[in-house]
Design a protein around this motif. Structure first.
Motif, mmCIF file in Angstrom:
data_model
loop_
_atom_site.group_PDB
_atom_site.id
_atom_site.type_symbol
_atom_site.label_atom_id
_atom_site.label_comp_id
_atom_site.label_asym_id
_atom_site.label_seq_id
_atom_site.Cartn_x
_atom_site.Cartn_y
_atom_site.Cartn_z
ATOM 1 N N GLN A 152 1.103 -1.212 -0.001
ATOM 2 C CA GLN A 152 -0.262 0.394 -0.270
ATOM 3 C C GLN A 152 0.680 1.527 0.536
ATOM 4 O OE1 GLN A 152 -3.965 0.288 -0.324
ATOM 5 N NE2 GLN A 152 -3.137 -2.392 -0.786
ATOM 6 N N GLU A 153 2.268 1.210 0.079
ATOM 7 C CA GLU A 153 2.659 2.203 0.577
ATOM 8 C C GLU A 153 3.626 2.562 -0.590
ATOM 9 O OE1 GLU A 153 3.503 3.956 3.425
ATOM 10 O OE2 GLU A 153 2.589 2.319 4.083
ATOM 11 N N ARG A 154 3.917 3.554 -1.311
ATOM 12 C CA ARG A 154 4.257 4.548 -2.450
ATOM 13 C C ARG A 154 6.082 4.791 -2.535
ATOM 14 N NH1 ARG A 154 0.372 5.805 -6.239
ATOM 15 N NH2 ARG A 154 -1.956 5.720 -4.991
ATOM 16 N N ASN A 155 6.968 4.906 -3.152
ATOM 17 C CA ASN A 155 7.854 4.197 -3.401
ATOM 18 C C ASN A 155 8.809 6.657 -3.824
ATOM 19 O OD1 ASN A 155 7.580 5.274 -6.339
ATOM 20 N ND2 ASN A 155 9.432 3.271 -6.894
ATOM 21 N N ALA A 156 9.495 6.634 -3.883
ATOM 22 C CA ALA A 156 9.985 8.115 -4.033
ATOM 23 C C ALA A 156 9.464 8.571 -5.134
ATOM 24 C CB ALA A 156 11.115 8.587 -4.585
ATOM 25 N N THR A 157 8.712 7.408 -6.516
ATOM 26 C CA THR A 157 8.560 8.418 -7.676
ATOM 27 C C THR A 157 6.838 8.371 -7.685
ATOM 28 O OG1 THR A 157 8.725 6.155 -9.129
ATOM 29 C CG2 THR A 157 10.513 8.064 -8.851
ATOM 30 N N GLY A 158 6.644 7.755 -6.430
ATOM 31 C CA GLY A 158 5.004 7.474 -6.225
ATOM 32 C C GLY A 158 4.437 6.331 -7.050
ATOM 33 N N ARG A 159 4.800 5.402 -7.268
ATOM 34 C CA ARG A 159 4.574 4.291 -7.691
ATOM 35 C C ARG A 159 4.545 2.983 -6.420
ATOM 36 N NH1 ARG A 159 8.846 3.985 -11.452
ATOM 37 N NH2 ARG A 159 9.670 1.860 -9.553
ATOM 38 N N ARG A 160 3.519 2.129 -6.599
ATOM 39 C CA ARG A 160 3.570 1.509 -5.180
ATOM 40 C C ARG A 160 4.134 0.687 -5.157
ATOM 41 N NH1 ARG A 160 -1.515 2.272 -1.937
ATOM 42 N NH2 ARG A 160 -2.999 3.909 -3.301
ATOM 43 N N HIS A 161 4.509 0.020 -3.977
ATOM 44 C CA HIS A 161 5.555 -1.045 -4.416
ATOM 45 C C HIS A 161 4.638 -2.830 -4.161
ATOM 46 C CE1 HIS A 161 8.392 0.936 -2.622
ATOM 47 N NE2 HIS A 161 7.933 2.051 -1.760
ATOM 48 N N ARG A 162 5.054 -3.854 -4.225
ATOM 49 C CA ARG A 162 4.361 -5.046 -4.570
ATOM 50 C C ARG A 162 4.138 -6.017 -2.922
ATOM 51 N NH1 ARG A 162 7.141 -7.803 -9.077
ATOM 52 N NH2 ARG A 162 5.379 -8.720 -8.688
ATOM 53 N N ALA A 163 3.522 -6.629 -4.053
ATOM 54 C CA ALA A 163 2.821 -7.698 -2.953
ATOM 55 C C ALA A 163 3.542 -8.845 -2.814
ATOM 56 C CB ALA A 163 2.397 -7.309 -0.945
ATOM 57 N N LEU A 164 3.029 -9.887 -2.893
ATOM 58 C CA LEU A 164 3.026 -11.637 -2.989
ATOM 59 C C LEU A 164 2.729 -12.371 -2.370
ATOM 60 C CD1 LEU A 164 6.152 -13.057 -5.351
ATOM 61 C CD2 LEU A 164 3.667 -11.855 -6.090
ATOM 62 N N LEU A 165 1.069 -12.976 -1.691
ATOM 63 C CA LEU A 165 0.514 -13.569 -0.561
ATOM 64 C C LEU A 165 0.052 -15.083 -1.141
ATOM 65 C CD1 LEU A 165 -2.239 -10.605 -0.364
ATOM 66 C CD2 LEU A 165 0.455 -10.230 0.915
ATOM 67 N N TYR A 166 0.130 -15.713 -0.015
ATOM 68 C CA TYR A 166 0.501 -17.134 0.116
ATOM 69 C C TYR A 166 -0.726 -17.489 1.710
ATOM 70 C CZ TYR A 166 3.151 -16.553 -3.585
ATOM 71 O OH TYR A 166 4.643 -15.585 -4.851
ATOM 72 N N PRO A 167 -1.672 -17.362 1.498
ATOM 73 C CA PRO A 167 -2.086 -17.586 2.479
ATOM 74 C C PRO A 167 -2.349 -18.899 3.217
ATOM 75 C CG PRO A 167 -4.207 -16.856 0.401
ATOM 76 C CD PRO A 167 -2.656 -16.989 0.177
ATOM 77 N N LYS A 168 -2.054 -19.851 2.867
ATOM 78 C CA LYS A 168 -1.328 -21.301 3.766
ATOM 79 C C LYS A 168 0.003 -20.872 3.919
ATOM 80 C CE LYS A 168 -5.263 -23.726 1.564
ATOM 81 N NZ LYS A 168 -5.151 -24.245 0.478
ATOM 82 N N ALA A 169 0.957 -20.666 3.305
ATOM 83 C CA ALA A 169 2.092 -20.940 3.962
ATOM 84 C C ALA A 169 2.565 -20.249 4.905
ATOM 85 C CB ALA A 169 3.107 -20.236 2.507
ATOM 86 N N GLY A 170 4.050 -21.230 5.674
ATOM 87 C CA GLY A 170 4.088 -20.593 6.635
ATOM 88 C C GLY A 170 5.945 -19.426 6.589
ATOM 89 N N HIS A 171 6.618 -19.264 7.858
ATOM 90 C CA HIS A 171 7.353 -18.643 7.861
ATOM 91 C C HIS A 171 8.525 -19.171 6.724
ATOM 92 C CE1 HIS A 171 9.087 -15.294 9.877
ATOM 93 N NE2 HIS A 171 10.481 -15.821 10.291
ATOM 94 N N ALA A 172 8.754 -20.246 6.437
ATOM 95 C CA ALA A 172 9.940 -21.596 5.279
ATOM 96 C C ALA A 172 9.426 -20.967 4.297
ATOM 97 C CB ALA A 172 9.711 -22.522 6.165
ATOM 98 N N ALA A 173 8.489 -19.571 3.962
ATOM 99 C CA ALA A 173 8.509 -20.381 2.403
ATOM 100 C C ALA A 173 9.448 -19.115 2.208
ATOM 101 C CB ALA A 173 6.884 -19.502 2.443
ATOM 102 N N ALA A 174 10.093 -19.259 1.767
ATOM 103 C CA ALA A 174 10.984 -18.182 1.543
ATOM 104 C C ALA A 174 12.616 -18.723 0.298
ATOM 105 C CB ALA A 174 11.945 -16.999 2.239
#
Length: 430
Positions: A365-387
């Motif tokens: 939901q945040e914007r960078n220095a040029t006004g573009r939004r950052h990005r998210a990849l959301l995985y509802p069933k994944a845990g803390h090792a999904a990296a």
């Protein structure tokens, strides 16, 4: 176990034919009275077709088996050995189609160590011969490559076997250990083969486990042309024992060293941070926009947390984990408005350590220095090792604590997110 340190051509289709012992006996002695055409068909040679018999460990492989009788129940297994000499294996039972083929990318196993059609399921679902697979991590023997034996069997007979070579460090990649006494930082530096184009350099940061960040991820990135540095910021020689009062200036020194490598594009440096390292990755992109272009925050926090002392959960309370210009950083949330490029956040909805999915959503939901939004990849069933990179068996428990998710959900998150991380790095390398 020395293994080929080279990449497969990736072209054409490679085959291996193996004739069963049963067929050899039939040829020698002739058919018995009760051997019908179907029995003879079942004992024919099977063919294992691989589009990439030797490939980088983060690349999917298309596995197809032909030469079977229509409807034949066929068991396909994988076998590998970890750094301790422990045997791991995956298993799936299929029914051959009308053409006598099994395609792992298309076919759903009847039973096995994974469910659903998944061309790489036999690799990430491997289980150890001993111990709980949910609490055991597969760590290969070397940082160069590892080998997986693929076996096809039916009716108690082995019909075909083939080796897959999974490569971390491609031919021509150079590795250097960095020490605080000599280089002012402790890390493991991987440089791409010489004379390639300049690409985005990548600084990798681990989490509260301390020590070096993932060297295999750095090797993979270097094999793809990115100078990569797996950094240690605490818990190693020359660095503090605890995650406490770590200055951002230390990360900046590592980033400058990496930026100055011959094949690095100095305008496009990216920081990849996992768990607690995600805090530092976000802050580096925010506080050093002239040095850092992009950040990837795996299983992130939106705020800075207190210091952390391994083995003493309460010892760091009330103390800052990070400093900048000698001042404690206590940020809620971490600001991202000065970032030049993109913060790509990867969150898991079943994360049992902290709410990384909500944090990733907030980052987007945040914007960078040029006004573009950052990005998210959301995985509802994944845990803390999904990296990080996919296709390696991983646990869903760490240090005796549940990390959340399942092996299957985490495998999906990694196989989906890692290519998008690579695309971000390639995009910013232009």
């Amino acid at each position: 176990m020395p293994e080929p340190n080279r990449r497969g051509s990736g072209g054409g289709r490679y085959v291996l034919r193996a004739v069963s012992a049963g067929l050899a006996l039939l040829v020698a002695a002739g058919c018995t009275e009760d051997s019908g055409p179907d029995d003879r068909r079942r004992d024919r040679a099977a063919t294992v077709e691989l589009d990439k018999p030797a490939a980088l460990a983060d690349e999917p492989v298309h596995i197809r088996i032909s030469g079977l009788a229509a409807g034949t129940e066929t068991t396909v297994t994988t076998h590998a050995t970890d750094h301790r000499g422990m045997a791991w294996s995956g298993r799936a039972v299929f029914a051959a189609d009308a053409d006598g083929t099994v395609d792992l990318s298309r076919d759903r196993p009847r039973t096995g160590t994974y469910r659903g059609a998944d061309g790489m399921g036999l690799l990430w679902s491997m289980k150890p011969a001993e111990g709980d697979p949910d609490a055991t991590w597969f760590i290969p023997r070397t940082a160069a490559s590892y080998r997986v034996r693929l076996t096809v069997a039916s009716g108690g007979r082995t019909l075909a076997e083939r080796d897959l070579t999974r490569i971390w460090t491609a031919t021509g990649v150079r590795h250097h250990d960095l020490t605080v006494s000599k280089d002012e930082v402790r890390g493991s530096l991987f440089l791409p083969p010489a004379h390639g184009p300049r690409q985005a350099p990548v600084l990798l940061l681990g989490g509260s486990e301390g020590g070096l960040a993932d060297e295999r991820a750095a090797a993979l990135l270097a094999s793809r042309g990115h100078p990569a540095l797996a950094l240690c910021y605490f818990g190693c020689q020359g660095r503090p024992e605890n995650l406490a009062g770590i200055p951002l200036e230390y990360f900046a020194a590592a980033a400058r060293l990496l930026r100055d490598q011959p094949q690095a594009d100095p305008r496009r440096l990216a920081v990849i941070g996992v768990s607690r390292g995600s805090e530092a990755a976000q802050m580096m992109a925010q506080y050093y926009p002239g040095l850092v272009h992009d950040a990837v925050a795996y299983l992130p926090s939106r705020d800075t947390w207190d210091a952390y002392h391994p083995g003493c959960l309460s010892c760091g309370q009330g103390h800052a984990a990070w400093t900048h210009h000698g001042k404690a950083l206590r940020l809620a949330p971490i600001p991202l408005d000065r970032v030049r490029g993109t913060v790509l956040a990867v969150g898991g909805g079943d994360d049992r350590l902290w709410p990384s999915l909500a944090a990733a959503r907030s980052i987007a939901q945040e914007r960078n220095a040029t006004g573009r939004r950052h990005r998210a990849l959301l995985y509802p069933k994944a845990g803390h090792a999904a990296a990080s990179y996919p296709y390696l068996p991983s646990a869903v428990e760490g240090g005796g604590r549940p990390l959340g998710g399942t092996r299957a959900a985490d495998a999906h998150a990694k196989s989906d997110s890692w290519p998008q991380v690579l695309r971000l790095l390639k995009r910013t390398a232009r």
